[in-house]
Structures are given as structure tokens and as C-alpha cells.
Design an enzyme around this catalytic site. Structure first.
Site, PDB file in Angstrom:
ATOM      1  N   ASP A   1      44.318  41.946  50.149  1.00  0.00           N
ATOM      2  CA  ASP A   1      43.499  41.572  51.296  1.00  0.00           C
ATOM      3  C   ASP A   1      42.941  40.167  51.139  1.00  0.00           C
ATOM      4  O   ASP A   1      42.956  39.593  50.054  1.00  0.00           O
ATOM      5  CB  ASP A   1      42.333  42.562  51.443  1.00  0.00           C
TER       6      ASP A   1
ATOM      7  N   TYR B   1      44.862  47.212  38.844  1.00  0.00           N
ATOM      8  CA  TYR B   1      43.828  46.368  39.450  1.00  0.00           C
ATOM      9  C   TYR B   1      42.584  46.371  38.562  1.00  0.00           C
ATOM     10  O   TYR B   1      42.283  47.381  37.906  1.00  0.00           O
ATOM     11  CB  TYR B   1      43.400  46.931  40.812  1.00  0.00           C
TER      12      TYR B   1
END
Lengths: 255, 255
Positions: A52, A110
Site C-alpha cells: 500500500d 513482513y
């Protein structure tokens, strides 16, 4: 025709995420333009996933097909000379014809970074969420442990973000192999997640919710209920994008 | 009337240096505006020195006079809430009436950071000069050793930067107490300088010149001649501002 894999690091601060779009520059834009220039023909670059707006990558993976005969070394050097310093090609390698950055990926890792001291150093501000108070570590670790394994993560998915027409049979079911809290310094917290796939905003909404447990706003029981109810409205806020970093895309050869 | 000392960290990337000016925002602008708001009257903030456009600070020192009765804790918190995240007040303390951020300072320490690996991580790009080839460490250390002590540094001063009308008797003479090369990792070089004062561009033009010795473009003998000739035109280029960091301003109590 060659299949080339790129490993890409980027600072997402000034980009509207990976994927090409009308609103502002994206990482894919920049990489495709540079690849197309070097390969001398318009080329589509497929990534292992999207990140994003504002999210960073230490090692995103991507691939493209080309008839160009440029060597991988020259390609890497050429791309880095064309790309802005915020985007770096860490490696370029030739792969088997059936390699696909997304479909060949087994997992992704992540990391989400939080600083809990009173003053966040300006140099770290673009890569860290500042939560200027003490958090209770033990209950946050307990919540993370609950997430390991296969779960329906609907409660941690951005509302309306799945394209139902492309829906696979798994729906919002994903498997997390790792969900850990590391504390390299007393005021520094890393949430680390490895999973076979991630829904949109999944890491950030998990982190936002777990922070509410760490700050005493919600209990571990509530967290369990949130995961079970499959309702995004029950979960906490989505933590800011700047704290999120795609650390690695795992393939068979490095798994 | 109180005399308040501030210690300030900043990311200089998007600022035209410390000092107020017409072209673009400066750190002094932002700090003075915030101090004036909290103290409820227009207030001038004096720093220990200027930093150029793009130069960073880990701990710049500054002071101002005020009749406001706000406590130092409230002042620090209030300033940090008004200032952008790129500028942080690390401390606010009351000092004796004769304290002056510039005139009371005994010395300053600067650090210049260079990365010599092939690819500079995007996260470090705003705080590091990228020199993508190996440098010879020993001759650079030898040059640095020559700089320690009192010298006329005219060869390393920005041309036309001194205001002759304000000239003090020392001219371009400054004393360096420390001039060292540290190598925390094989591809990471820190040049560290502590001195009683620094001319404009002094650290950056010393670094730019020493890099020419490290890359074999010039010899140690040439470096000695450059220092001796007091002529800016003989020295190397001015290294980019992003690599420079003001680490500390030293006062009697912490010297």
C-alpha cells in the site's frame, strides 16, 4: 524469451504503493518504465504482491519476460542508474520459464516497527510508528501466538477490498507460519509475520488491534472474539503504513 | 527573565538549513514560530551555529530569553506537538543568564557518513553519501591526522563566505581536537571531527578532498600542500550535504 526475477528495495514514503494507478507515482510505474527503456520495448513487471501507499520493502520480488539479450549484471546496473535512489534493484537473475513472482512464492515476511520512547528520532520517523507510552508485552505476545496456523482473517481485511469475481476457494483463509514480537531495544518493538498470503491491510489491522491489547484498552478474550467473529468492524484501527516493511518473499530455493 | 537552552534533532532534507532566509523553510523558522506561540510573544532563538541546506543534526543547541513562566517539561512537550516530526526538541533546560548557545560553546562534533558498497539501501539514502567503490583507508587516516591542532583552514572554506566586517582576529584559524576515520562495517565510513569552530563548508570540503586521496586521485603530499596554500581553489569538491550530521555541541558542563 528470458524470465528475469528482480529483488527490489524501496522507500515507499513518496509513492502510492506498488501497483500502477492514476493517483500519484507508484513503484511499479518507475520499475516498468526503467525495464522498458533498457529492454527497448514496453514490458510488464509482475510483483509477488502489492504494497500500500507509504509501505516500504527491503526485498520485494518481481519478474518480467523479455527477448532482450542484456546480461543480468548490466540490467541491474542500468536499472539502478535510471531509477530514483528511493528504489534499488538488489539483484536480477534469470529464472526457469515457469517462474512467476506471485504464483511461485511460498510465503512472505513482513515486519512492523514501533517506537515507544518519548521522542522519535527524526531519522526514523518515516519507518516507524511512534506510540509514546509503555505497552504490555506479554499479552501482545499471547495474541500473536493465537494467530499462528490457518485462520479466516476476515476481521483483519480492508472492507470491500477483495474482488469477488477473482475469489479463490480459500476466501479470507490464510496460514501464518510466524507471528512474533521482538524487542531489540527496550523502546523498540518489531512485529514479525510470515504467512502464505496476506489480505489487504491484514498486518496493519492486526498490529492496530494488538496495540489496543498492549495498551490495556481491550483484553485477550476480546482479541480471540475479534478473530473468531470474521467482522472487520470489531477489530481495531489500521496502524499507519510507514511502520510496515516487506522483508522478504520466500521461494522454494530459499525457503 | 529566564534563559532556556534547547537541544534539537532534525532531518535537514527538506529544509534550507538552520538560519532564517527567504528561500524555503528553515529549522530556525519552525523553532522560532513554535517558541513564540508557546511563550506568547515573538522570540528569537539563537543557535550554536548554522547548518547548511540538507545537513542534519543529532543534537544542535540553541537558546532564547523569555518572561514566560512555562516549565521546561511543558515547553518541550508543547514544542514537539507544534513542530513537524522532522524536528524534535530533545531537551529544554533553564540556564544561567549569561549562557549563550554560540558564545558559551567550547566545541562541536560533526560526523560525515559514506557508504562504499555497490547498492545504498533506500532507507539510508538521505543520510549517507554513496561512493560505490573501495577507498584506501590508511592514506585517508594519515591526512586526517595532519588536520589535528590549530591550522588556517582557508583552503577548506566556502569562497566569499566570511563577513569581513565581522571578522575576528583568528581569521580562518580553527583548532581541531579530533579528526578520525571510523569503519563500523567494511562498507561504512564515518569521518568524525571535533573542533572549537568550523568555517562554512569546512567539513564537507575536507571530506571531498580526502575522498580524492582515498580513491587515488591525489597524494598525501598534495593534501599537505592544499592545507598549507590557504587557497580554496586547490582543494577538492564539497561533499554532498546529506552525509553531514552535527552530532553534539560541547559546553563546559559536558566537555
Amino acid at each position: 524469451m528470458q524470465t528475469i526475477k528482480l529483488v527490489i528495495a524501496y522507500d515507499g514514503t513518496n509513492y502510492s504503493g506498488w501497483q500502477k494507478q492514476k493517483n500519484g507515482p507508484t513503484i511499479q510505474d518507475k520499475v516498468e518504465r526503467a525495464v522498458s527503456m533498457i529492454c527497448n520495448t514496453e514490458t510488464v513487471v509482475h510483483s509477488a504482491g502489492r504494497t500500500d501507499s507509504g509501505v516500504h520493502a527491503l526485498a520485494m520480488a518481481a519478474h518480467f519476460k523479455t527477448n532482450s539479450r542484456v546480461s543480468c549484471d548490466d540490467l541491474q546496473r542500468g536499472l539502478n542508474s535510471l531509477l530514483p535512489a528511493a528504489i534499488r534493484i538488489l539483484s536480477a537473475s534469470e529464472e526457469p520459464a515457469d517462474f512467476h513472482a506471485r504464483y511461485s512464492a511460498l510465503a512472505k515476511t513482513y515486519r512492523y516497527t514501533i517506537f515507544t520512547g518519548p521522542i522519535l528520532c527524526p531519522h526514523n520517523r518515516l519507518y516507524t510508528l511512534h506510540v509514546p507510552y509503555q505497552l504490555s508485552i506479554a499479552p501482545m505476545r499471547e495474541c500473536l501466538a493465537k494467530l499462528i496456523g490457518e485462520h479466516d482473517f476476515s476481521s483483519f481485511e480492508k472492507t470491500g477490498s477483495r474482488d469477488k469475481s477473482r475469489e479463490n476457494s480459500r476466501g479470507a483463509v490464510r496460514t501464518l507460519f510466524r507471528a512474533e514480537l521482538e524487542q531489540p531495544e527496550p523502546s523498540l518493538i518489531h512485529f514479525v509475520f510470515t504467512g502464505d498470503g496476506f489480505l489487504r491491510h491484514m498486518v496493519r489491522s492486526i498490529v492496530g488491534t494488538i496495540l489496543e491489547i498492549g495498551s490495556g484498552k481491550r483484553t485477550i478474550e476480546e482479541f480471540n472474539q475479534i478473530l473468531a467473529c470474521k467482522d472487520r468492524n470489531q477489530a481495531g484501527t489500521t496502524a499507519a503504513s510507514c511502520g510496515l516493511l516487506l522483508v522478504k518473499v520466500h521461494y522454494e530455493q530459499d525457503w
